[in-house]
Design an enzyme around this catalytic site. Structure first.
Site, short mmCIF file in Angstrom:
data_model
loop_
_atom_site.label_atom_id
_atom_site.label_comp_id
_atom_site.label_asym_id
_atom_site.label_seq_id
_atom_site.Cartn_x
_atom_site.Cartn_y
_atom_site.Cartn_z
N GLU A 38 -16.88 -9.28 36.42
CA GLU A 38 -17.98 -10.07 35.88
C GLU A 38 -18.16 -9.70 34.42
OE1 GLU A 38 -22.80 -10.02 35.94
OE2 GLU A 38 -21.80 -9.58 37.84
N GLU B 90 -7.27 1.04 32.48
CA GLU B 90 -6.12 1.80 32.97
C GLU B 90 -5.12 0.80 33.53
OE1 GLU B 90 -5.07 5.40 36.13
OE2 GLU B 90 -7.10 4.60 36.04
#
Length: 177
Positions: free
Chosen positions: A92, A165
């Site tokens: 979101e 990551e």
């Protein structure tokens, strides 16, 4: 017997009351939705599932995900909104209106002091190909896969400075031994 989770001090067995609970989404605040949406849709191939505007409070929510090939996403707005809130792995992006017009405005990325939020993570099929793709798209690296103590792990930044990551799952098997 099915996997019940690793056990550590503080871990408790789930109760019947939490049956059916699942992590749906993670929210990041973004200064400029156009820049953020361009980044996540272009670089990470995500699709906007739905946008919700809250005029009275002056913010918009953009829900992004990467549906699996052949996965059926409802066309009707209401059905798609319900479907979106039932998924896993949704991002979101929250835009507070007007921040894009403030030259010195920036959100805390969670990695500068004081530390808090750390990062989100994407899994990719080929880490070297992903690094080359990031280079071709002028993505800022925090760490490449051959740098630092943790090899085979990449960290990049999105347009708001949040860390992402990036891993290739097969390369991480030794971490669990």
């Amino acid at each position: 017997m099915s996997f019940q989770g690793e056990q550590y001090p503080g871990v408790q067995s789930p109760t019947a009351e939490s049956d059916g609970f699942r992590l749906n989404h993670t929210m990041l605040r973004v200064k400029d939705p156009e820049r953020a949406l361009a980044f996540y849709t272009r670089v990470f191939g995500m699709r906007v599932l739905c946008r919700l505007d809250f005029e009275e409070m002056q913010f918009s929510l953009y829900f992004l995900a990467r549906p699996e090939a052949g996965e059926s996403v409802p066309e009707a707005t209401g059905e798609r909104t319900v479907w979106t809130f039932g998924q896993r792995g949704v991002l979101e992006l929250t835009h507070n209106w007007g921040t894009e017009e403030q030259a010195d405005f920036a959100y805390h990325d969670g990695n500068a002091e004081p530390q808090g939020f750390g990062h989100i993570c994407f899994s990719v099929p080929d880490l070297e190909a992903a690094e080359a793709w990031f280079d071709a798209n002028d993505v800022e690296f925090v760490k490449r896969s051959d740098q630092g103590k943790m090899k085979n792990v990449v960290f990049v930044k999105d347009r708001d400075g949040y860390w992402i990551e990036v891993v290739q799952a097969e390369r991480l098997a030794a971490l669990g031994d």
